[in-house]
Motif scaffolding. Structure first.
Motif, PDB file in Angstrom:
ATOM      1  N   ASN A   1       0.862  -1.240   0.053  1.00  0.00           N
ATOM      2  CA  ASN A   1      -0.036   0.086   0.028  1.00  0.00           C
ATOM      3  C   ASN A   1       0.785   1.407  -0.076  1.00  0.00           C
ATOM      4  OD1 ASN A   1      -2.548  -1.286   0.029  1.00  0.00           O
ATOM      5  ND2 ASN A   1      -2.794  -1.167   2.284  1.00  0.00           N
ATOM      6  N   ASP A   2       2.109   1.415  -0.638  1.00  0.00           N
ATOM      7  CA  ASP A   2       2.811   2.612  -0.544  1.00  0.00           C
ATOM      8  C   ASP A   2       2.682   3.220  -1.841  1.00  0.00           C
ATOM      9  OD1 ASP A   2       3.816   0.765  -2.650  1.00  0.00           O
ATOM     10  OD2 ASP A   2       5.965   0.966  -1.801  1.00  0.00           O
TER      11      ASP A   2
ATOM     12  N   GLU B   1       4.043  -2.107   7.050  1.00  0.00           N
ATOM     13  CA  GLU B   1       3.729  -0.850   6.755  1.00  0.00           C
ATOM     14  C   GLU B   1       2.366  -0.404   7.214  1.00  0.00           C
ATOM     15  OE1 GLU B   1       7.253  -1.864   4.429  1.00  0.00           O
ATOM     16  OE2 GLU B   1       5.230  -2.831   4.944  1.00  0.00           O
TER      17      GLU B   1
ATOM     18  N   ASN C   1       0.319   1.861   5.704  1.00  0.00           N
ATOM     19  CA  ASN C   1      -0.046   2.747   4.806  1.00  0.00           C
ATOM     20  C   ASN C   1      -1.518   2.644   4.358  1.00  0.00           C
ATOM     21  OD1 ASN C   1       2.504   3.757   4.095  1.00  0.00           O
ATOM     22  ND2 ASN C   1       2.820   2.064   2.909  1.00  0.00           N
ATOM     23  N   HIS C   2      -2.143   4.097   4.004  1.00  0.00           N
ATOM     24  CA  HIS C   2      -3.536   4.094   3.589  1.00  0.00           C
ATOM     25  C   HIS C   2      -3.797   3.444   2.361  1.00  0.00           C
ATOM     26  CE1 HIS C   2      -3.938   7.032   6.766  1.00  0.00           C
ATOM     27  NE2 HIS C   2      -2.985   7.724   6.482  1.00  0.00           N
TER      28      HIS C   2
ATOM     29  N   GLY D   1      -0.280   4.941   0.342  1.00  0.00           N
ATOM     30  CA  GLY D   1       1.032   5.624   1.187  1.00  0.00           C
ATOM     31  C   GLY D   1       0.403   6.379   2.373  1.00  0.00           C
ATOM     32  N   SER D   2       0.992   7.552   2.328  1.00  0.00           N
ATOM     33  CA  SER D   2       0.810   8.560   3.496  1.00  0.00           C
ATOM     34  C   SER D   2      -0.379   9.219   3.259  1.00  0.00           C
ATOM     35  CB  SER D   2       2.018   9.373   3.866  1.00  0.00           C
ATOM     36  OG  SER D   2       2.446  10.227   2.764  1.00  0.00           O
TER      37      SER D   2
END
Length: 569
Positions: free
Chosen positions: A393-394, A478, A480-481, A533-534
């Protein structure tokens, strides 16, 4: 632990060999030596994966892939393992369907151990076998499967490809399926190995592309192996005649018309393994890419008006850039580098690499296998099914490969091993990938993908010859969103297959499409998934439906599944 290996993979040259095992010798490998590349690959495999947890033991899934192996080494035995991930009961959680072999020579499922199996997701990490109630065990030797709602009733249906017999199961919506093969007009043309659903004429109904492998007759199976050492192998595909693929047009009344000849599909015979779809040139029509085993791949460009033109060679995807036709197996057709154009990832056998073709636009592709570092790390590996998804999910799509050799006795004639671990190629955001091994070595074949626990991370189910299937829960560290889109067509087909989605976030742009045709003989969940990601929100979502309607959503929150219906106009 130290590993011993020989840089020169050896193959018996005895005059008593009447055929040859499937060992590839592909000549030069750029400026690097094969030995150096093998060392690179071995170092890349060091260390266990931190991205998947094997939850098979507590899942309730007890399926074992049976290929009905014989001393004669019939070709169908090694070409098994298709699996589908789809939500057959519309509860929001994807379920699992396994294809299976059958007893030889009758090619019938003589006992329940050969049944195809349907497992319902209980939504608590476990699955329930509902095969008997559903009526989808399929009475033949089956190899591949494809899912799609062909009658637009909101229930996902099931095509099953097999040897001498294939099936179309219509989902009644009450937990059961009806075998509508005979009345639908779907026929078998010998050995159907896989299939895929797509709406090639944009009339709002899903059409069926059936991949045919080779002309196979067990009574004339050639001997391959070494008679003096008393072993046999599965033969090279060159000993079998090619077949053309089949295209069925959906008539909208539960029946299909074979348009293979009229469309131009039947004019091209190969040794098909998989089919994947993409509007790779952005003209609004879905095209079809077919992997061929040791013959050039096909790229069927959709010309409109029900016609296709085969352009694999001119587009640059028929062979690698050494001009060699590889043992192309599974494939996925997605935008890997976030430039808005769909790229092609293909699996093949050891000594061939897993080709990666970058879409350069204007109908052309370039072979970036070695530039991406996939070439060096995949050179000693053999791959079957595959899937291109953002597993961490990056915001950059990665690649999963179900890996093992085509032979189950490779050790007798090579320094390689038959059983291999699965592989994960992690996107490094700069055009390169880093490979990790996943789990224990086995004779892996099929792999399909979906988020089984709805936590926003893509999981995998993998079949193994002679062993229980492996359920791999995505446990990426991770945080991540992500965002998942469930598309429902109104003017387009109900599944929204073929819809193109463009998302814009603070981190950049991404593209993905709705499809179920992924891998080798497999079908994955149709949900369109994005790792963000973020980015805690999506600024803009643009959906281009197959009908031509463009729908825009703005300021969408992340970390959720969103159902989107196609507007009326």
């Amino acid at each position: 632990m130290q590993r011993r290996f020989s840089c020169a993979l050896r193959k018996s040259a005895s005059a008593r060999i009447n055929g040859e095992p499937r060992v590839r010798h592909t000549g030069r490998v750029r400026s690097s030596s094969i030995c150096a590349l093998l060392l690179t690959a071995l170092f890349a495999l060091a260390g266990a994966s931190s991205y998947f947890e094997d939850t098979s033991a507590r899942s309730g899934i007890h399926f074992v892939l049976k290929n009905s192996a014989t001393a004669e080494r019939h070709q169908i035995e090694t070409m098994v393992g298709g699996v589908a991930v789809f939500d057959f009961d519309n509860d929001g959680y994807p379920d699992i369907y396994f294809t299976n072999g059958a007893q030889q020579p009758a090619l019938t499922k003589s006992d329940p151990s050969y049944w195809n199996r349907l497992y319902r997701n209980r939504r608590d990490g476990t699955f329930e076998d509902v095969t008997e109630k559903a009526g989808v065990r399929a009475e033949s030797f089956t190899t591949g499967t494809a899912t799609g709602d062909f009658d637009n009733d909101g229930n996902v249906d099931l095509f099953v490809a097999g040897v001498r017999r294939s099936f179309l199961f219509r989902n009644r919506g009450d937990g059961t399926f009806e075998d509508v093969t005979a009345k639908s007009g779907i026929q078998n043309h010998g050995w159907a190995i896989a299939g895929g659903w797509f709406d090639y004429d944009n009339d709002g109904r899903l059409d069926l592309f059936v991949v045919n492998y080779v002309a196979w007759d067990p009574s004339t199976e050639p001997f391959c192996g070494e008679s003096e050492r008393k072993y046999r192998t599965y033969c090279h595909p060159k000993y079998y005649k090619t077949l053309a693929n089949t295209l069925y047009h959906n008539n909208g009344d539960g029946t299909f018309t074979d348009v293979s000849n009229a469309s131009g599909i039947a004019q091209h015979a190969g040794k098909g393994m998989a089919v994947v779809f993409s509007d790779y040139d952005g003209d609004g029509r879905r095209d079809a890419f077919v992997t061929n085993d040791t013959t050039p791949n096909f790229l069927f460009h959709n010309e409109g008006g029900g016609k296709f033109r085969e352009v694999g060679l001119t587009a640059g995807v028929a062979m690698n850039d050494d001009g060699r036709a590889l043992s192309s197996m599974g494939a996925d057709f997605r935008d890997i580098n976030n430039d808005g154009r769909d790229d092609l990832f293909i699996t093949a056998l050891a000594n061939e690499t897993f080709p990666l073709f970058r879409n350069e636009g204007k109908g052309l592709f370039s072979d970036v296998t070695y530039r991406s570092r996939v070439g060096a790390s995949s050179l000693p590996q053999s791959g079957w099914s595959t899937g291109v998804f953002d597993f961490d999910n990056d915001g950059w799509k990665d690649v999963f490969v179900a890996s093992s050799d085509v032979q189950d006795n490779t050790e007798l004639f090579s320094s390689r091993r038959s059983r291999e671990p699965n592989l994960l190629f992690l996107n490094q955001h700069d055009g390169t990938f880093r490979m990790e091994k996943i789990g224990e070595p086995a004779l892996h074949r099929g792999a399909a993908f979906g988020d089984f626990d709805r936590d926003g991370r893509i999981d995998a189910i993998v079949t193994r010859i002679g062993e229980p299937a492996v359920l791999l829960h995505n446990s990426a560290r991770e945080k991540n969103h992500w965002l998942g889109l469930n598309l429902i067509g109104t003017k387009s087909n109900r599944d929204g297959l073929g819809a193109r989605v463009h998302v814009v976030t603070a981190a950049g742009d991404q593209w993905n499409s709705a499809t179920t045709a992924v891998g080798y003989g497999c079908s994955s969940d149709k949900t369109v998934h994005f790792g963000l990601g973020s980015s805690g929100a999506v600024r803009r979502i643009e959906i281009r439906w197959p009908s031509g309607i463009v729908q825009v959503l703005e300021n969408v929150e992340s970390d959720r599944y969103l159902t989107v219906r196609e507007p009326a106009s």
